[in-house]
Scaffold this active site. Structure first.
Site, short mmCIF file in Angstrom:
data_model
loop_
_atom_site.label_atom_id
_atom_site.label_comp_id
_atom_site.label_asym_id
_atom_site.label_seq_id
_atom_site.Cartn_x
_atom_site.Cartn_y
_atom_site.Cartn_z
CB SER A 177 -0.86 0.01 1.27
OG SER A 177 -1.52 1.26 1.40
CE1 TYR A 201 -4.06 -2.09 5.21
CE2 TYR A 201 -3.09 0.03 4.62
CZ TYR A 201 -3.71 -1.15 4.26
OH TYR A 201 -3.98 -1.40 2.93
#
Ligand code: NAD
Length: 254
Positions: free
Chosen positions: A140, A153
């Site tokens: 990401s 995350y």
């Protein structure tokens, strides 16, 4: 038909980006295994591909569970006899305040997003080495930049990028290992039927991207097909950012 008779595992292939990746490989002749924790999503994704006369098989799997991942790879070996591509796409996004959040949340996010990719890579590696295959890790842009409350995350995706170059060295030359870092990819219309929504985007949503739009799951699927193909034979250990230019755009407050 770049993947005719090749076997591809897409974790989290039941919906979202993973569903598009699974469809992409199946559309080019691949035999796709959809490994997802969500049975409804996984079966739906399998049926969509099979209805096109292409090859897909759903195997319910929690990628954070070592026993389940071992079994997944054993079933693939038994039923398909080979494995050519592993796409570590399964992931959970999560926001939580470090002052109040239970540590168990960190453990689950890192457990699925990073440990899950490690487990799948570990148990897929023998077959990937044998068939000169490759691994694609879906990271990401949040591995590179942050909003508040995204420690678990961001760390899981940063770890995935580091693991990508480590694995590329460890498993090369037999196996190539690359990462893709998606930016904002709209997945609401790629969810299982009971959860799907039609997305609506504002002018600002689109215009903050230099390409003038929000991303689509197909944008990531196309890159996976390229990185997994022999055309990308000289590419390993990279992080391919696919974000419509969002992370290279400088923003000053008005
Ligand atoms: P999604 O929620 O639409 O799909 C994720 C899929 O993973 C689901 O089908 C879910 O059931 C499955 N999954 C979750 N936990 C699992 C587990 N433990 N074992 C097996 N399967 C599991 O999400 P998405 O937006 O399509 O995201 C896919 C990947 O792309 C994730 O790794 C995510 O972090 C990454 N990503 C997404 C975006 C975005 O904007 N959508 C941006 C950057 C990165």
């Amino acid at each position: 038909m770049r993947f005719k008779d090749k076997v591809i595992v897409v974790t989290g292939g039941g919906q979202g980006i993973g569903r598009a990746i699974a469809q992409g490989f199946a559309g080019e002749g691949g035999k796709v295994v959809i490994a997802d924790i969500d049975t409804e999503a996984g079966m739906e994704s399998e049926q969509i591909i099979q209805a096109r006369g292409q090859c897909a098989r759903f195997i319910e799997t929690d990628v954070a569970d070592e026993t389940a991942v071992k079994l997944l790879m054993e079933v693939i070996e038994r039923d398909f006899g080979r494995l050519d591509v592993l796409v570590n796409n399964a992931g959970i996004s999560y926001k939580g305040n470090i002052l109040t959040d239970p540590v168990a949340q960190w453990d689950r996010v890192v457990g699925v997003n990073l440990r899950g990719a490690y487990l799948c890579s570990k148990y897929a590696a023998p077959s990937l080495i044998r068939y000169q295959g490759n691994i694609i890790n879906i990271a990401s842009t949040r591995a590179l930049m942050s909003e508040a409350d995204s420690e678990a995350y961001a760390a899981s995706k940063g770890g995935l990028l580091a693991m990508t170059h480590a694995l590329a060295v460890s498993l090369g030359p037999a196996v190539r290992v690359n990462a893709i870092s998606p930016g904002w990819i709209e997945v609401r219309d790629w969810q299982k039927r009971s959860r799907a929504e039609t997305p609506v985007h504002s002018f600002e949503d689109a215009s903050q991207h230099p390409v003038g739009r929000v991303g689509k799951p197909e944008d990531i699927a196309h890159a996976c097909l390229y990185l997994a193909s022999s055309e990308a034979g000289f590419i390993t250990g990279i992080n391919l950012v696919i974000d419509g230019g969002m992370t290279i755009k400088m923003i000053y407050a008005e």
